[in-house]
Design a protein around this motif. Structure first.
Motif, PDB file in Angstrom:
ATOM      1  N   SER A 133      17.262 -42.990 -10.563  1.00  0.00           N
ATOM      2  CA  SER A 133      17.657 -43.595 -11.835  1.00  0.00           C
ATOM      3  C   SER A 133      18.575 -44.772 -11.578  1.00  0.00           C
ATOM      4  O   SER A 133      18.354 -45.865 -12.083  1.00  0.00           O
ATOM      5  CB  SER A 133      18.375 -42.577 -12.727  1.00  0.00           C
ATOM      6  N   GLN A 134      19.624 -44.526 -10.760  1.00  0.00           N
ATOM      7  CA  GLN A 134      20.597 -45.572 -10.485  1.00  0.00           C
ATOM      8  C   GLN A 134      21.086 -45.606  -9.048  1.00  0.00           C
ATOM      9  O   GLN A 134      21.560 -46.633  -8.599  1.00  0.00           O
ATOM     10  CB  GLN A 134      21.827 -45.413 -11.391  1.00  0.00           C
ATOM     11  N   GLN A 135      21.007 -44.475  -8.333  1.00  0.00           N
ATOM     12  CA  GLN A 135      21.643 -44.465  -7.007  1.00  0.00           C
ATOM     13  C   GLN A 135      20.854 -43.705  -5.952  1.00  0.00           C
ATOM     14  O   GLN A 135      20.172 -42.734  -6.243  1.00  0.00           O
ATOM     15  CB  GLN A 135      23.064 -43.920  -7.094  1.00  0.00           C
ATOM     16  N   VAL A 136      21.017 -44.213  -4.720  1.00  0.00           N
ATOM     17  CA  VAL A 136      20.449 -43.591  -3.523  1.00  0.00           C
ATOM     18  C   VAL A 136      21.555 -43.571  -2.475  1.00  0.00           C
ATOM     19  O   VAL A 136      22.238 -44.581  -2.272  1.00  0.00           O
ATOM     20  CB  VAL A 136      19.232 -44.390  -2.992  1.00  0.00           C
ATOM     21  N   ARG A 137      21.722 -42.433  -1.833  1.00  0.00           N
ATOM     22  CA  ARG A 137      22.747 -42.272  -0.803  1.00  0.00           C
ATOM     23  C   ARG A 137      22.089 -41.835   0.506  1.00  0.00           C
ATOM     24  O   ARG A 137      21.232 -40.962   0.503  1.00  0.00           O
ATOM     25  CB  ARG A 137      23.778 -41.204  -1.193  1.00  0.00           C
ATOM     26  N   VAL A 138      22.524 -42.442   1.619  1.00  0.00           N
ATOM     27  CA  VAL A 138      22.022 -42.079   2.940  1.00  0.00           C
ATOM     28  C   VAL A 138      23.208 -41.645   3.790  1.00  0.00           C
ATOM     29  O   VAL A 138      24.235 -42.319   3.822  1.00  0.00           O
ATOM     30  CB  VAL A 138      21.302 -43.269   3.625  1.00  0.00           C
ATOM     31  N   ASP A 139      23.031 -40.527   4.469  1.00  0.00           N
ATOM     32  CA  ASP A 139      24.087 -39.997   5.323  1.00  0.00           C
ATOM     33  C   ASP A 139      23.424 -39.393   6.553  1.00  0.00           C
ATOM     34  O   ASP A 139      22.221 -39.124   6.545  1.00  0.00           O
ATOM     35  CB  ASP A 139      24.884 -38.932   4.575  1.00  0.00           C
ATOM     36  N   ALA A 140      24.182 -39.175   7.586  1.00  0.00           N
ATOM     37  CA  ALA A 140      23.655 -38.539   8.793  1.00  0.00           C
ATOM     38  C   ALA A 140      24.745 -37.712   9.437  1.00  0.00           C
ATOM     39  O   ALA A 140      25.934 -38.024   9.307  1.00  0.00           O
ATOM     40  CB  ALA A 140      23.141 -39.583   9.775  1.00  0.00           C
ATOM     41  N   GLU A 141      24.319 -36.663  10.102  1.00  0.00           N
ATOM     42  CA  GLU A 141      25.269 -35.850  10.855  1.00  0.00           C
ATOM     43  C   GLU A 141      24.596 -35.332  12.105  1.00  0.00           C
ATOM     44  O   GLU A 141      23.393 -35.108  12.138  1.00  0.00           O
ATOM     45  CB  GLU A 141      25.829 -34.705  10.011  1.00  0.00           C
ATOM     46  N   ARG A 142      25.402 -35.184  13.119  1.00  0.00           N
ATOM     47  CA  ARG A 142      24.932 -34.640  14.390  1.00  0.00           C
ATOM     48  C   ARG A 142      25.247 -33.155  14.405  1.00  0.00           C
ATOM     49  O   ARG A 142      26.372 -32.751  14.122  1.00  0.00           O
ATOM     50  CB  ARG A 142      25.647 -35.363  15.534  1.00  0.00           C
ATOM     51  N   LYS A 143      24.233 -32.348  14.689  1.00  0.00           N
ATOM     52  CA  LYS A 143      24.407 -30.897  14.807  1.00  0.00           C
ATOM     53  C   LYS A 143      23.859 -30.485  16.161  1.00  0.00           C
ATOM     54  O   LYS A 143      22.653 -30.299  16.305  1.00  0.00           O
ATOM     55  CB  LYS A 143      23.657 -30.162  13.697  1.00  0.00           C
ATOM     56  N   GLY A 144      24.736 -30.401  17.163  1.00  0.00           N
ATOM     57  CA  GLY A 144      24.304 -30.064  18.512  1.00  0.00           C
ATOM     58  C   GLY A 144      23.363 -31.114  19.052  1.00  0.00           C
ATOM     59  O   GLY A 144      23.716 -32.291  19.142  1.00  0.00           O
ATOM     60  N   SER A 145      22.145 -30.715  19.372  1.00  0.00           N
ATOM     61  CA  SER A 145      21.160 -31.647  19.923  1.00  0.00           C
ATOM     62  C   SER A 145      20.266 -32.262  18.850  1.00  0.00           C
ATOM     63  O   SER A 145      19.269 -32.898  19.168  1.00  0.00           O
ATOM     64  CB  SER A 145      20.293 -30.923  20.954  1.00  0.00           C
ATOM     65  N   GLU A 146      20.641 -32.088  17.580  1.00  0.00           N
ATOM     66  CA  GLU A 146      19.825 -32.613  16.483  1.00  0.00           C
ATOM     67  C   GLU A 146      20.593 -33.638  15.659  1.00  0.00           C
ATOM     68  O   GLU A 146      21.804 -33.556  15.505  1.00  0.00           O
ATOM     69  CB  GLU A 146      19.371 -31.481  15.564  1.00  0.00           C
ATOM     70  N   LEU A 147      19.847 -34.568  15.122  1.00  0.00           N
ATOM     71  CA  LEU A 147      20.347 -35.566  14.190  1.00  0.00           C
ATOM     72  C   LEU A 147      19.713 -35.271  12.840  1.00  0.00           C
ATOM     73  O   LEU A 147      18.491 -35.163  12.747  1.00  0.00           O
ATOM     74  CB  LEU A 147      19.954 -36.970  14.662  1.00  0.00           C
ATOM     75  N   CYS A 148      20.530 -35.100  11.821  1.00  0.00           N
ATOM     76  CA  CYS A 148      20.010 -34.841  10.476  1.00  0.00           C
ATOM     77  C   CYS A 148      20.351 -36.033   9.592  1.00  0.00           C
ATOM     78  O   CYS A 148      21.521 -36.365   9.403  1.00  0.00           O
ATOM     79  CB  CYS A 148      20.599 -33.558   9.906  1.00  0.00           C
TER      80      CYS A 148
END
Length: 131
Positions: free
Chosen positions: A46-61
């Motif tokens: 509708s108005q907004q999109v948010r992008v974030d990332a986090e490292r969890k051990g050997s994975e990137l989310c």
């Protein structure tokens, strides 16, 4: 995405990623996956999109949230299948999420669709991270 969806005047926010948040794979594959997920979020927001990332051990989310109408749980599995679309009113081929799912699986990752805290859809893309 700001140029592609300029007429929508969306609030697009991307948190700055740290150097530890690096995908262990081909750059063009990551661009393909993120391009499809971001394009979908921008189409439905509708108005907004948010992008974030986090490292969890050997994975990137990588997490992409929008404040659109979202998808009911029953639709989420269906829209990941090739050629399936939730709504024909928005342009698209119905291939984007299937491509993301296929590429993520090739790397041993996964795509999960869920409710977003913004009210729309959350796409969580989990991929292998560099050591």
């Amino acid at each position: 995405m700001r140029h592609i969806h300029a007429e929508r005047q969306l609030d697009l926010t991307c948190r700055r990623f740290s150097e530890a948040q690096v995908f262990r794979g081909e750059a063009q594959d990551l661009q393909e996956m993120l391009g499809n997920l971001l394009d979908n979020a921008c189409k439905w927001a509708s108005q907004q999109v948010r992008v974030d990332a986090e490292r969890k051990g050997s994975e990137l989310c990588i997490i992409i949230d929008d404040d659109g109408v979202g998808l009911v749980a029953a639709q989420r599995d269906a829209v990941i299948r090739r050629g399936i679309r939730a709504d024909e009113q928005v342009p698209g081929s119905g291939l984007g999420l299937a491509i993301v799912e296929d590429l993520a699986r090739l790397y041993g990752g996964r795509l999960e669709l869920m409710d977003s805290p913004l009210g729309g859809l959350r796409s969580a893309l989990t991929l292998p991270a560099t050591n």
